[in-house]
Design a protein around this motif. Structure first.
Motif, PDB file in Angstrom:
ATOM      1  N   PRO A 220       0.833  -1.208   0.000  1.00 51.72           N
ATOM      2  CA  PRO A 220       0.000   0.000   0.000  1.00 51.72           C
ATOM      3  C   PRO A 220       0.865   1.254   0.000  1.00 51.72           C
ATOM      4  CG  PRO A 220      -0.793  -1.581   1.619  1.00 51.72           C
ATOM      5  CD  PRO A 220       0.522  -2.101   1.129  1.00 51.72           C
ATOM      6  N   ALA A 221       0.376   2.298  -0.635  1.00 56.30           N
ATOM      7  CA  ALA A 221       1.112   3.557  -0.698  1.00 56.30           C
ATOM      8  C   ALA A 221       1.427   4.061   0.707  1.00 56.30           C
ATOM      9  CB  ALA A 221       0.305   4.594  -1.470  1.00 56.30           C
ATOM     10  N   LEU A 222       2.557   4.742   0.837  1.00 55.45           N
ATOM     11  CA  LEU A 222       2.945   5.313   2.120  1.00 55.45           C
ATOM     12  C   LEU A 222       1.922   6.333   2.602  1.00 55.45           C
ATOM     13  CD1 LEU A 222       6.787   6.023   1.807  1.00 55.45           C
ATOM     14  CD2 LEU A 222       5.689   4.353   3.320  1.00 55.45           C
ATOM     15  N   GLN A 223       1.676   6.301   3.884  1.00 58.88           N
ATOM     16  CA  GLN A 223       0.857   7.320   4.534  1.00 58.88           C
ATOM     17  C   GLN A 223       1.759   8.125   5.465  1.00 58.88           C
ATOM     18  OE1 GLN A 223      -2.403   7.766   3.723  1.00 58.88           O
ATOM     19  NE2 GLN A 223      -2.058   6.104   2.241  1.00 58.88           N
ATOM     20  N   PRO A 224       1.444   9.395   5.699  1.00 59.27           N
ATOM     21  CA  PRO A 224       2.297  10.206   6.572  1.00 59.27           C
ATOM     22  C   PRO A 224       2.536   9.534   7.925  1.00 59.27           C
ATOM     23  CG  PRO A 224       0.694  11.603   5.469  1.00 59.27           C
ATOM     24  CD  PRO A 224       0.319  10.178   5.145  1.00 59.27           C
ATOM     25  N   ASN A 225       3.807   9.388   8.255  1.00 59.04           N
ATOM     26  CA  ASN A 225       4.205   8.888   9.575  1.00 59.04           C
ATOM     27  C   ASN A 225       3.711   7.472   9.872  1.00 59.04           C
ATOM     28  OD1 ASN A 225       5.389  11.484  10.208  1.00 59.04           O
ATOM     29  ND2 ASN A 225       3.303  12.230  10.540  1.00 59.04           N
TER      30      ASN A 225
END
Length: 248
Positions: free
Chosen positions: A11-16
Motif C-alpha cells: 500500500p502507498a505510504l501514509q504520513p508517519n
C-alpha cells in the motif's frame, strides 16, 4: 557485478506510518553487519547520514522513501521506494514499489528468503519477489500490450496483462525466483493446495502474518536454462490468476 533484485508491492505510504524505517531495519536484521546509513550524491558517491532514522521519518512524512545505501562502493547495497500512481496500478489504487539491490554472492543467496520476508512483512506488502537483475527484460517480453499480441512470449511463457488491467493489487503480476505472497495474495491465486503444490511446498515457508515465501527453483532463475523455463511454465499453468490471465 551480478545483482539480486528484490521488489515488493505494498500500500502507498501514509504520513508517519513508519513502514519505510521498518523495511530498512528488516533488511539490516536479515543481513548481519549491514548498515544502510548513507545517501547517494548527484555524482553517485555515498554521503553519511548520522541521523538516518530521523532523515527517513522526515521523508516519510512527505510520502517519500529515498534511496539509501551501505556506503561500500565495491559491494553496494541499495534500497528505496517509489509510488505507483493509481492510474498505472492494479485495482486502481496507488502502490509503494520497494526496490533493493544486493551483490548476488553466496551470503546474499543464503539470506535472500529472510530478507524478502522481512522487508515484505514490514511493508505490509501484497506480493513481491527476488530475482536476478536481468529478469525485467524477460518480463517485458511477456506483457500483453495490445489485443492482438501473441499467446506466448519468445521463451514460450504465457503473456501477462498490463498492471492497470489486473483487477486487484493483491494479485501477483508475474513470477520470480523467490516469491512473497501475502495471505491475501495466496488466497487470490489459490495457494496452497496440498495435492497440487507438494513440490512448491517443499521449498516454501509460512510467514508470521500468514503469507508465504515460495522458491520456484533451487538456483536463481536462469532463462537460458530449459529446466527453469519448464518450472515457470508449470507454475503459470498452476496459477492462472497471476498476471491477470484468468480474466482475459
Amino acid at each position: 557485478m551480478t545483482r539480486l533484485l528484490f521488489t515488493i508491492y505494498a500500500p502507498a505510504l501514509q504520513p508517519n506510518d513508519g513502514r519505510s524505517l521498518s523495511v530498512v531495519r528488516a533488511l539490516e536484521s536479515a543481513f548481519p553487519g549491514l548498515r544502510m546509513e548513507w545517501e547517494i550524491s548527484k555524482e553517485g558517491h555515498p554521503i553519511a547520514l548520522p541521523q538516518r532514522d530521523a532523515w527517513l521519518e522526515e521523508a516519510a512524512a512527505h510520502g517519500k522513501f529515498p534511496l539509501l545505501c551501505n556506503g561500500d562502493e565495491s559491494a553496494p547495497v541499495m534500497l528505496n521506494g517509489l509510488e505507483i500512481p493509481a492510474r498505472q496500478a492494479p485495482g486502481g489504487q496507488p502502490l509503494l514499489d520497494i526496490h533493493a539491490k544486493l551483490p548476488m554472492d553466496a551470503f546474499t543467496l543464503e539470506k535472500a528468503a529472510s530478507m524478502l520476508e522481512g522487508m515484505a512483512e514490514s511493508a505490509r506488502g501484497f506480493w513481491g519477489h527476488a530475482s536476478q537483475k536481468n529478469f525485467g527484460v524477460e518480463i517485458s517480453e511477456q506483457l500483453r500490450r495490445s489485443a492482438d499480441a501473441p499467446m506466448l512470449s519468445p521463451r514460450g511463457l504465457p503473456m501477462l496483462e498490463m498492471p492497470w488491467n489486473i483487477r486487484s493489487a493483491v494479485i501477483p503480476r508475474y513470477l520470480g525466483w523467490l516469491n512473497y505472497w501475502s495471505e491475501a495474495a495466496a488466497r487470490a491465486i489459490g495457494f496452497p493446495d496440498a495435492a497440487r503444490d507438494a513440490e512448491l511446498l517443499s521449498r516454501s515457508r509460512r510467514t508470521p502474518s500468514g503469507g508465504w515465501v515460495v522458491q520456484l527453483t533451487e538456483a536463481p532463475l536462469d532463462y537460458d536454462n530449459p529446466a527453469h523455463i519448464e518450472a515457470l511454465q508449470r507454475a503459470y499453468e498452476r496459477f492462472p490468476a497471476i498476471g491477470g490471465r484468468d480474466s482475459r
